[in-house]
Design a protein around this motif. Structure first.
Motif, PDB file in Angstrom:
ATOM      1  N   GLN A   1       0.847  -1.188   0.000  1.00  0.00           N
ATOM      2  CA  GLN A   1       0.000   0.000   0.000  1.00  0.00           C
ATOM      3  C   GLN A   1       0.885   1.240   0.000  1.00  0.00           C
ATOM      4  N   THR A   2       0.536   2.211  -0.810  1.00  0.00           N
ATOM      5  CA  THR A   2       1.304   3.445  -0.893  1.00  0.00           C
ATOM      6  C   THR A   2       0.411   4.622  -0.522  1.00  0.00           C
ATOM      7  N   GLY A   3       1.003   5.810  -0.511  1.00  0.00           N
ATOM      8  CA  GLY A   3       0.275   7.005  -0.110  1.00  0.00           C
ATOM      9  C   GLY A   3       0.872   7.586   1.158  1.00  0.00           C
ATOM     10  N   ALA A   4       0.256   8.628   1.678  1.00  0.00           N
ATOM     11  CA  ALA A   4       0.792   9.339   2.833  1.00  0.00           C
ATOM     12  C   ALA A   4       0.972   8.400   4.027  1.00  0.00           C
ATOM     13  N   GLY A   5       2.193   8.302   4.517  1.00  0.00           N
ATOM     14  CA  GLY A   5       2.477   7.479   5.682  1.00  0.00           C
ATOM     15  C   GLY A   5       2.467   5.990   5.428  1.00  0.00           C
ATOM     16  N   LYS A   6       2.442   5.571   4.169  1.00  0.00           N
ATOM     17  CA  LYS A   6       2.368   4.136   3.856  1.00  0.00           C
ATOM     18  C   LYS A   6       3.727   3.640   3.346  1.00  0.00           C
ATOM     19  N   LEU A   7       3.694   2.562   2.572  1.00  0.00           N
ATOM     20  CA  LEU A   7       4.909   1.854   2.177  1.00  0.00           C
ATOM     21  C   LEU A   7       5.425   2.386   0.834  1.00  0.00           C
ATOM     22  N   ASN A   8       6.086   3.519   0.894  1.00  0.00           N
ATOM     23  CA  ASN A   8       6.506   4.216  -0.313  1.00  0.00           C
ATOM     24  C   ASN A   8       7.947   3.940  -0.712  1.00  0.00           C
ATOM     25  N   TYR A   9       8.600   3.004  -0.027  1.00  0.00           N
ATOM     26  CA  TYR A   9       9.992   2.659  -0.324  1.00  0.00           C
ATOM     27  C   TYR A   9      10.122   1.153  -0.483  1.00  0.00           C
ATOM     28  N   LEU A  10      11.205   0.753  -1.145  1.00  0.00           N
ATOM     29  CA  LEU A  10      11.428  -0.653  -1.441  1.00  0.00           C
ATOM     30  C   LEU A  10      12.925  -0.922  -1.472  1.00  0.00           C
ATOM     31  N   VAL A  11      13.336  -2.065  -0.894  1.00  0.00           N
ATOM     32  CA  VAL A  11      14.711  -2.541  -1.024  1.00  0.00           C
ATOM     33  C   VAL A  11      14.680  -3.922  -1.661  1.00  0.00           C
ATOM     34  N   CYS A  12      15.566  -4.176  -2.616  1.00  0.00           N
ATOM     35  CA  CYS A  12      15.726  -5.501  -3.226  1.00  0.00           C
ATOM     36  C   CYS A  12      17.167  -5.948  -3.026  1.00  0.00           C
ATOM     37  N   TYR A  13      17.333  -7.199  -2.594  1.00  0.00           N
ATOM     38  CA  TYR A  13      18.671  -7.702  -2.258  1.00  0.00           C
ATOM     39  C   TYR A  13      18.792  -9.153  -2.696  1.00  0.00           C
ATOM     40  N   THR A  14      19.875  -9.467  -3.406  1.00  0.00           N
ATOM     41  CA  THR A  14      20.153 -10.844  -3.795  1.00  0.00           C
ATOM     42  C   THR A  14      21.316 -11.369  -2.960  1.00  0.00           C
ATOM     43  N   PRO A  15      21.078 -12.342  -2.074  1.00  0.00           N
ATOM     44  CA  PRO A  15      22.169 -12.889  -1.261  1.00  0.00           C
ATOM     45  C   PRO A  15      23.160 -13.663  -2.115  1.00  0.00           C
ATOM     46  N   THR A  16      24.365 -13.825  -1.603  1.00  0.00           N
ATOM     47  CA  THR A  16      25.427 -14.488  -2.384  1.00  0.00           C
ATOM     48  C   THR A  16      25.094 -15.935  -2.699  1.00  0.00           C
ATOM     49  N   ARG A  17      24.250 -16.575  -1.904  1.00  0.00           N
ATOM     50  CA  ARG A  17      23.905 -17.976  -2.176  1.00  0.00           C
ATOM     51  C   ARG A  17      22.981 -18.130  -3.386  1.00  0.00           C
ATOM     52  N   ARG A  18      22.391 -17.028  -3.881  1.00  0.00           N
ATOM     53  CA  ARG A  18      21.618 -17.005  -5.131  1.00  0.00           C
ATOM     54  C   ARG A  18      20.409 -17.931  -5.122  1.00  0.00           C
ATOM     55  N   ASP A  19      19.852 -18.235  -3.949  1.00  0.00           N
ATOM     56  CA  ASP A  19      18.693 -19.119  -3.878  1.00  0.00           C
ATOM     57  C   ASP A  19      17.402 -18.376  -3.567  1.00  0.00           C
ATOM     58  N   SER A  20      17.453 -17.049  -3.499  1.00  0.00           N
ATOM     59  CA  SER A  20      16.276 -16.263  -3.140  1.00  0.00           C
ATOM     60  C   SER A  20      16.574 -14.797  -3.418  1.00  0.00           C
ATOM     61  N   ILE A  21      15.541 -13.978  -3.261  1.00  0.00           N
ATOM     62  CA  ILE A  21      15.707 -12.531  -3.369  1.00  0.00           C
ATOM     63  C   ILE A  21      14.866 -11.876  -2.283  1.00  0.00           C
ATOM     64  N   ALA A  22      15.463 -10.945  -1.560  1.00  0.00           N
ATOM     65  CA  ALA A  22      14.709 -10.165  -0.582  1.00  0.00           C
ATOM     66  C   ALA A  22      13.995  -9.028  -1.302  1.00  0.00           C
ATOM     67  N   ILE A  23      12.684  -8.952  -1.113  1.00  0.00           N
ATOM     68  CA  ILE A  23      11.860  -7.865  -1.641  1.00  0.00           C
ATOM     69  C   ILE A  23      11.198  -7.237  -0.431  1.00  0.00           C
ATOM     70  N   GLU A  24      11.663  -6.055  -0.036  1.00  0.00           N
ATOM     71  CA  GLU A  24      11.361  -5.485   1.268  1.00  0.00           C
ATOM     72  C   GLU A  24      10.542  -4.197   1.150  1.00  0.00           C
ATOM     73  N   PRO A  25       9.248  -4.226   1.424  1.00  0.00           N
ATOM     74  CA  PRO A  25       8.471  -2.987   1.480  1.00  0.00           C
ATOM     75  C   PRO A  25       8.816  -2.201   2.751  1.00  0.00           C
ATOM     76  N   LEU A  26       9.001  -0.891   2.609  1.00  0.00           N
ATOM     77  CA  LEU A  26       9.380  -0.029   3.729  1.00  0.00           C
ATOM     78  C   LEU A  26       8.551   1.255   3.704  1.00  0.00           C
ATOM     79  N   THR A  27       8.369   1.847   4.875  1.00  0.00           N
ATOM     80  CA  THR A  27       7.673   3.134   4.917  1.00  0.00           C
ATOM     81  C   THR A  27       8.630   4.313   4.804  1.00  0.00           C
ATOM     82  N   ALA A  28       9.941   4.054   4.914  1.00  0.00           N
ATOM     83  CA  ALA A  28      10.891   5.164   4.948  1.00  0.00           C
ATOM     84  C   ALA A  28      12.190   4.781   4.257  1.00  0.00           C
ATOM     85  N   ASN A  29      12.982   5.783   3.951  1.00  0.00           N
ATOM     86  CA  ASN A  29      14.259   5.590   3.286  1.00  0.00           C
ATOM     87  C   ASN A  29      15.312   5.080   4.268  1.00  0.00           C
ATOM     88  N   VAL A  30      16.417   4.593   3.727  1.00  0.00           N
ATOM     89  CA  VAL A  30      17.587   4.254   4.530  1.00  0.00           C
ATOM     90  C   VAL A  30      18.016   5.492   5.327  1.00  0.00           C
TER      91      VAL A  30
END
Length: 343
Positions: free
Chosen positions: A287-316
């Motif tokens: 969900q996006t909009g004021a005060g919602k999940l307007n940020y996203l982080v994507c991370y591929t671990p070195t083991r290459r068996d998955s991907i992190a898809i991380e909804p966030l409400t704020a920036n790093v």
């Protein structure tokens, strides 16, 4: 009634103080289910959904209590009162300096809040013809070093009939299920407090290597990160696009541009992981909009068996740069919704 909630022992933590219970939310006809471990950070440990006649295990998460204790990847962790990183663990709020415990020593950062691993309590369960729902709560008294702001964090996990996932949606209306997560963090202190939320799942399709997938991102503005993985400016806006993950390494943050359906009452964004061998699409919505999940982080671990898809409400480093940060008045709430479905 096709939906049900049961419990099963997950085993004792290595220190022997707590024996963990796993809650299973299941659709008995389709075989789809999720499992949740309340006493260890309220994490979602397993997510199995169906496409056509095949079931897909969609999460990489620790398999034992010992693995939970030793996991440093924050698999499936709920991230509060801040996601991502705070440089040096130091921030200033309303004229006062605060210092958090550093838990990413190699980069000298405070990382991912502090509710991960803490005991949540089950406050309600509900089963109907269309869903199984489990609500957890964590009460914080303001006694962690560097964050003296009491709060109550409530998280609801729901295995739901997929066509009911969003009001006004036109998604496939058979008996497929989806996951929906609702969160609410309430300031129960007497002063204002800084707040941000995130979720840290690692996704796969029954163990298929991540190099066999493509990733579709919504329209977004990439966040530049310095050598400490702290936000350091922005790159030009990028339109929604799809790219092959073969040999691609990601540890990337974005401010995302929402989309909406004509008859939808709320804006949202979806990130899509597609198996190039089967065509099955795993869709992570926020969900996006004021005060919602307007940020996203994507991370591929070195083991290459998955991907992190991380909804966030704020920036790093939002406690310092203020980007996406919510300041809660006493008794105000930070809330929103995420979901996962197959297509």
């Amino acid at each position: 009634m096709p939906f049900q909630i049961t419990t099963q022992p997950f085993g004792p933590l290595p220190n022997g103080d707590i024996s963990l219970t796993e809650y299973v939310l299941e659709h008995t006809e389709s075989g789809e289910f999720i499992t949740v471990v309340p006493e260890f950070g309220g994490i979602l440990r397993r997510l199995v959904l169906r496409k056509s006649t095949k079931l897909f295990a969609l999460l990489k998460a620790p398999e034992t209590p010992q693995a939970l204790m030793s996991d440093e990847s924050y698999a499936s962790a709920l991230l509060y009162p801040f996601p991502s990183r705070i440089r040096h663990g130091v921030y200033q709020f309303e004229g006062e300096d605060f210092a958090l415990k550093l838990n990413e020593a190699k980069r000298d950062n405070a990382l991912h809040g502090f509710v991960h691993g803490r005991p949540f309590s089950v406050v309600s369960q509900d089963v109907t013809d269309t869903h199984a729902q489990l609500t957890l709560r964590y009460d914080y008294a303001g006694d962690t070093f560097g964050y003296p702001f009491p709060f109550v964090l409530t998280v609801t996990y729901e295995l739901i009939q997929a066509n009911l996932l969003r009001q006004g949606s036109h998604w496939e209306a058979d008996k497929m299920c989806a996951l929906r997560i609702r969160y609410s963090a309430q300031n129960i202190g007497t002063t204002r407090c800084p707040a941000a939320f995130g979720w840290h799942p690692y996704f796969t399709l029954t163990g298929e290597p991540i190099d066999h997938f493509s990733l579709s991102l919504p329209g977004r503005t990439p966040i530049k990160l310095d050598k400490h993985m702290i936000a350091d400016g922005r790159s030009p806006f990028e339109e929604a696009s799809e790219f092959n993950l073969h040999k691609v390494e990601l540890d990337s943050a974005f401010e995302i541009n929402p989309t909406s359906e004509p008859d939808a009452s709320e804006s949202y964004a979806e990130t899509i992981l597609t198996s190039l061998s089967t065509g099955v699409r795993l869709i992570v919505g926020q969900q996006t909009g004021a005060g919602k999940l307007n940020y996203l982080v994507c991370y591929t671990p070195t083991r290459r068996d998955s991907i992190a898809i991380e909804p966030l409400t704020a920036n790093v480093n939002a406690f310092n740069n203020g980007e996406g940060l919510t300041v809660l008045e006493p008794w105000e709430e930070l809330s929103g919704t995420m979901w996962v479905r197959l297509d």
